[in-house]
Design a protein around this motif. Structure first.
Motif, PDB file in Angstrom:
ATOM      1  N   LEU A  66       0.824  -1.195   0.000  1.00 16.69           N
ATOM      2  CA  LEU A  66       0.000   0.000   0.000  1.00 16.69           C
ATOM      3  C   LEU A  66       0.864   1.254   0.000  1.00 16.69           C
ATOM      4  O   LEU A  66       0.616   2.208  -0.753  1.00 16.69           O
TER       5      LEU A  66
ATOM      6  N   LEU B 204       3.859   1.511  -1.141  1.00 16.10           N
ATOM      7  CA  LEU B 204       4.451   1.655  -2.468  1.00 16.10           C
ATOM      8  C   LEU B 204       3.454   2.227  -3.456  1.00 16.10           C
ATOM      9  O   LEU B 204       3.806   3.110  -4.263  1.00 16.10           O
ATOM     10  N   CYS B 205       2.197   1.743  -3.370  1.00 12.92           N
ATOM     11  CA  CYS B 205       1.181   2.231  -4.301  1.00 12.92           C
ATOM     12  C   CYS B 205       0.958   3.732  -4.123  1.00 12.92           C
ATOM     13  O   CYS B 205       0.869   4.469  -5.108  1.00 12.92           O
ATOM     14  N   PHE B 206       0.889   4.147  -2.858  1.00  8.45           N
ATOM     15  CA  PHE B 206       0.722   5.588  -2.620  1.00  8.45           C
ATOM     16  C   PHE B 206       1.879   6.371  -3.198  1.00  8.45           C
ATOM     17  O   PHE B 206       1.714   7.405  -3.844  1.00  8.45           O
ATOM     18  N   GLU B 207       3.061   5.845  -2.946  1.00 12.62           N
ATOM     19  CA  GLU B 207       4.266   6.531  -3.419  1.00 12.62           C
ATOM     20  C   GLU B 207       4.244   6.675  -4.935  1.00 12.62           C
ATOM     21  O   GLU B 207       4.465   7.765  -5.478  1.00 12.62           O
ATOM     22  N   VAL B 208       3.955   5.556  -5.609  1.00 16.49           N
ATOM     23  CA  VAL B 208       3.959   5.577  -7.080  1.00 16.49           C
ATOM     24  C   VAL B 208       2.870   6.496  -7.600  1.00 16.49           C
ATOM     25  O   VAL B 208       3.089   7.285  -8.532  1.00 16.49           O
ATOM     26  N   HIS B 209       1.715   6.410  -6.969  1.00 18.15           N
ATOM     27  CA  HIS B 209       0.613   7.239  -7.439  1.00 18.15           C
ATOM     28  C   HIS B 209       0.951   8.712  -7.313  1.00 18.15           C
ATOM     29  O   HIS B 209       0.703   9.511  -8.217  1.00 18.15           O
TER      30      HIS B 209
ATOM     31  N   VAL C  68       3.346   9.680  -9.975  1.00 17.84           N
ATOM     32  CA  VAL C  68       2.706   9.812 -11.288  1.00 17.84           C
ATOM     33  C   VAL C  68       1.968  11.134 -11.383  1.00 17.84           C
ATOM     34  O   VAL C  68       2.099  11.870 -12.366  1.00 17.84           O
ATOM     35  N   LYS C  69       1.215  11.446 -10.336  1.00 15.97           N
ATOM     36  CA  LYS C  69       0.427  12.667 -10.400  1.00 15.97           C
ATOM     37  C   LYS C  69       1.287  13.919 -10.368  1.00 15.97           C
ATOM     38  O   LYS C  69       0.951  14.941 -10.953  1.00 15.97           O
TER      39      LYS C  69
ATOM     40  N   PHE D 132       7.507  10.464 -11.943  1.00 18.40           N
ATOM     41  CA  PHE D 132       7.687   9.010 -11.890  1.00 18.40           C
ATOM     42  C   PHE D 132       8.577   8.504 -13.016  1.00 18.40           C
ATOM     43  O   PHE D 132       9.406   7.624 -12.818  1.00 18.40           O
TER      44      PHE D 132
ATOM     45  N   VAL E  76      -5.353   5.238  -7.124  1.00 16.61           N
ATOM     46  CA  VAL E  76      -4.694   4.417  -6.121  1.00 16.61           C
ATOM     47  C   VAL E  76      -5.362   3.042  -6.051  1.00 16.61           C
ATOM     48  O   VAL E  76      -4.692   2.019  -5.908  1.00 16.61           O
TER      49      VAL E  76
ATOM     50  N   LEU F   2      -4.114   0.711  -8.686  1.00 16.05           N
ATOM     51  CA  LEU F   2      -2.774   0.234  -8.354  1.00 16.05           C
ATOM     52  C   LEU F   2      -2.832  -0.841  -7.274  1.00 16.05           C
ATOM     53  O   LEU F   2      -2.211  -1.902  -7.414  1.00 16.05           O
TER      54      LEU F   2
END
Lengths: 333, 130
Positions: free
Chosen positions: A33, A35-40, A43-44, A48, B94, B97
């Motif tokens: 989770l 990591l997902c927040f970080e990547v998101h 991206v935004k 990224f 999110v 993902l």
């Protein structure tokens, strides 16, 4: 709490294992989770994909793998044979040798500065000196001791050539001997009479009032010849006489007694005459000068010259008297 | 299983995740502990202990470091890239993902890391059981 610990310690391993795996999967999901927040967020925010290079730059900065070329595709060693122009001597020098050359050329450093200053001095000489002096100076270089002396012959050269002429050499010679006494000179290049005058100056630097090159008898003879029995102008003569340690006098002396070595006679006389002669003479000078004006005009053979002497200003006296006295010596001889 | 225990406060627990439900029970209704199932009580206590001692945070940190170290994070990022290209840079959420990544992430964790983590959890449990 204690009641709860009972089932944990009981041999219920399957339950314990399940618990462990629950906790573990919880942790892993948490990591995912995060990591997902970080990547998101990346991206935004638009950063990224910054990490990976795009195709154009990949092609542009591709590593070159060819013989004779470095990885950027440039020819290596291209600066190896570069030549620089020396700002001092305007020669082209290989870049690798430029620094040492500049050091020598500009005369920095210990050894180089000596070399450079010597070379500079030599250049100046050859430019400013007449050709007859050049040989002298080249010879002098071997034994003269000090950098200033290198340049000195240039300054002396015109005077030296003048001093060869008999008449107007006197004053110049006096001047020069003073000069030499201060800075030193190459004695080899001087004529014998010049050496003599020089030695008298050097050996007796405090300048005795009396001329060291003439004996008392000679002096007395001149005095008698000029003034006769009255001793009115003897003081003036005395005072003149010390101004004549010059070429004229010394040359006369030289002719008279060629056997005596100049340095010997000069030194011995200087040493013997100097200490005792000073004090009484000063007194004499003072006392006689006070009354000396009128009598001199009426006296002996050299009266006309004498009058001009006594009337002339103090500064001009030495010159005139020197010429005058030299003529007297000629008469005596 | 859960409806049996959540007699009178179903309206609260419905909004929460399963383990939070236990925590709520344990904190707010200690008088109900006696009536709770043994297993549930055990889980609640352990979670509380994990949080209280700070062991949960330590485990998280350890896992994160190990996963970064073994390259799991880079693999996951590569997966993320694929997902993003698939969905389009602007339209990724999110939730997308998480749905795509979490199963892969769980599968990609190296065995050594998994073993080490389980080891530490077991050590913690036995330590606090005695």
């Amino acid at each position: 709490m204690k009641m709860e610990e009972m089932p944990l310690s009981s041999p219920d391993n399957t339950k314990l294992e399940a618990l462990m795996h629950d906790i573990y999967s919880e942790l892993v999901e948490d990591a995912c989770l995060g990591l997902c927040f970080e990547v998101h967020r990346a991206v935004k925010q638009g950063y990224f994909f910054l990490g990976e290079p795009d195709q154009e730059s990949m092609k542009e900065f591709e590593i070159v793998d060819q013989p004779g070329v470095d990885i950027f595709g440039q020819v290596f060693n291209q600066w190896k044979n570069k030549e620089c122009e020396c700002p001092n001597c305007n020669r082209l020098i290989a870049a690798s040798r430029f620094a040492p050359h500049l050091e020598k050329c500009l005369g920095m450093g210990r050894n180089s500065s000596r070399i450079a200053s010597r070379r500079l001095a030599r250049n100046n000489m050859s430019k400013s000196e007449s050709d007859q002096e050049d040989n002298d100076d080249l010879n002098d270089n071997d034994w003269s001791y000090g950098a200033e002396k290198k340049g000195e012959p240039n300054q002396n050269s015109p005077r030296r050539s003048k001093s060869l002429k008999p008449k107007n050499g006197e004053k110049v010679l006096v001047k020069r001997s003073k000069y030499n006494h201060n800075t030193g000179i190459s004695y080899e290049s001087l004529g014998p009479e010049e050496v003599r005058s020089l030695l008298t100056m050097v050996l007796c630097p405090s300048r005795s009032q009396r001329c060291p090159q003439h004996t008392d008898e000679q002096r007395r003879a001149v005095r008698v010849f000029l003034l006769g029995p009255p001793a009115l102008h003897s003081a003036e003569l005395e005072s003149h006489s010390f101004d004549i340690p010059d070429g004229q006098m010394s040359r006369l002396q030289w002719v008279e007694s060629p056997n005596v070595s100049p340095s010997d006679s000069a030194s011995s006389k200087a040493s013997t005459n100097h200490p005792d002669s000073r004090r009484p003479k000063k007194k004499k000078t003072l006392s006689l000068n006070s009354g000396g004006g009128s009598g001199g005009l009426t006296e002996g053979s050299g009266s006309s010259a004498q009058s001009s002497l006594s009337l002339s200003s103090r500064k001009k006296k030495p010159k005139l008297s020197a010429a005058f006295i030299s003529s007297i010596y000629d008469d005596l001889n | 299983m859960f409806p049996r225990f959540t007699f009178n406060i179903t309206h609260i627990t419905g909004a929460l995740t399963p383990w939070c439900r236990f925590t709520v029970f344990a904190v707010f209704f200690p008088s109900d502990l006696n009536t709770m199932n043994k297993e549930a009580r055990l889980k609640a206590t352990i979670n509380q202990k994990l949080t209280e001692t700070g062991e949960r945070e330590r485990l998280k940190e350890l896992l994160r470091a190990k996963l970064t170290e073994c390259g799991w994070k880079d693999q996951m990022k590569a997966q993320c890239k694929e997902v993003i290209k698939e969905k389009g840079l602007e339209h990724v959420t999110v939730e997308d993902l998480v749905v795509e990544i979490t199963p892969k992430g769980r599968a990609l964790v190296p065995d050594s890391v998994k073993k080490e983590l389980l080891q530490r959890i077991r050590a913690f449990l036995t330590q606090h059981a005695s």
